[in-house]
Design an enzyme around this catalytic site. Sequence first.
Site, mmCIF file in Angstrom:
data_model
loop_
_atom_site.group_PDB
_atom_site.id
_atom_site.type_symbol
_atom_site.label_atom_id
_atom_site.label_comp_id
_atom_site.label_asym_id
_atom_site.label_seq_id
_atom_site.Cartn_x
_atom_site.Cartn_y
_atom_site.Cartn_z
ATOM 1 N N PRO A 2 0.814 -1.214 0.000
ATOM 2 C CA PRO A 2 0.000 0.000 0.000
ATOM 3 C C PRO A 2 0.848 1.264 0.000
ATOM 4 C CG PRO A 2 -0.366 -1.308 2.008
ATOM 5 C CD PRO A 2 0.742 -1.930 1.260
ATOM 6 N N GLU A 3 0.854 1.946 -1.110
ATOM 7 C CA GLU A 3 1.459 3.272 -1.179
ATOM 8 C C GLU A 3 0.317 4.265 -1.392
ATOM 9 O OE1 GLU A 3 4.932 3.334 -3.752
ATOM 10 O OE2 GLU A 3 5.233 1.197 -3.466
ATOM 11 N N HIS A 94 -5.449 -13.521 10.316
ATOM 12 C CA HIS A 94 -4.766 -12.236 10.227
ATOM 13 C C HIS A 94 -5.660 -11.022 10.478
ATOM 14 C CE1 HIS A 94 -1.656 -14.815 8.805
ATOM 15 N NE2 HIS A 94 -2.127 -14.929 7.581
ATOM 16 N N ARG A 114 1.600 -9.346 7.980
ATOM 17 C CA ARG A 114 2.952 -9.160 8.525
ATOM 18 C C ARG A 114 3.007 -8.237 9.732
ATOM 19 N NH1 ARG A 114 6.296 -8.524 2.845
ATOM 20 N NH2 ARG A 114 5.249 -10.213 1.804
ATOM 21 N N ARG A 156 19.923 18.007 0.082
ATOM 22 C CA ARG A 156 20.299 16.709 0.625
ATOM 23 C C ARG A 156 21.560 16.185 -0.054
ATOM 24 N NH1 ARG A 156 16.193 13.859 3.460
ATOM 25 N NH2 ARG A 156 15.076 15.443 4.626
#
Length: 283
Positions: A2-3, A94, A114, A156
């Site tokens: 899931p993004e 789950h 997970r 950065r």
Amino acid sequence: MPELPEVETVRSGLQAHISGRTIASVQVLHPRVARLHPAGPEDLAAILRGGRIGDIRRRGKYLWLPVGADALIAHLGMSGQLLVGDPDRPLSAHVRARITFTDGGTDLRFVDQRTFGHLTFAPGGAVLPDAIAHIAPDPLEPDFDDRRFADRIRARRTGVKRALLDQTLISGVGNIYADESLWRAGMHWARPTDRLRPVDVGRLLAAVRAVFASAIEAGGTSFDSLYVHVNGESGYFDRSLAVYGRVGEPCPRCGTPVRREKFMNRSSFSCPRCQPRPRDGRW
DNA sequence: GCTTGCGCCTGAATGC
DNA sequence: TGCATTCAGGCGCAAG
């Protein structure tokens, strides 16, 4: 995984099915799902009981369900799903948490193989929870400042893919959409951020937004009215990806076989021709 | 403040 | 066949 596009699909599904309803009960079936709630699972359940859910919000990969002036934050991690369905259906494996509503209709289940996902209570967090204040706006938000992003990423000293994955710089991008965006922008993942020109950042942002937009559009088509379902390994994903997971297959743009390289103990997929790594070290 | 790396977690795939 | 290892990867945290 899931993004942003998957989380947005979930958000719109929750908005349609959960917003406006009052919580009757919260069952935490696996303690790890509430690991970031210091007072523990029982407290999380008690504090939410009787709350009415407002309009579902999202920033990057984070969702939050406003409950009065407070909020319930939900993060899907790598394998999390939020499923709405018949409250009498059996509990599948789950299922980590279950929320029922006073109207006796569909329930909401947090399913996570997970257990990287979590649920957290955010006092006073209806507008923007403190717990996710460090998360940068995502590029689909009106608040996203392109110029500020360009300034920050160019300051950065790291590689462009690592920067894309830094949720304090830009949120919503994970490994899959980072690779897809870099391919679309024709940029190698290791390109130093301090050598990006403003025009490069603009091209990169446009690529991220285009990939997100097409994925959200495709995600919408797989949305079932009762079943808020995001499956990162099937459906539209496989059809729309250009390079991710496609090692050896032809680049959709030039036909060169897609390569796979090690990156941060995981994989990066790219086109050797469209996204070259110059030999002289100059970009 | 920025950058980097580790640990968490489970099940499928792979190796022996 | 069965056991061990590898891999997937987002995030919080700690160290440099």
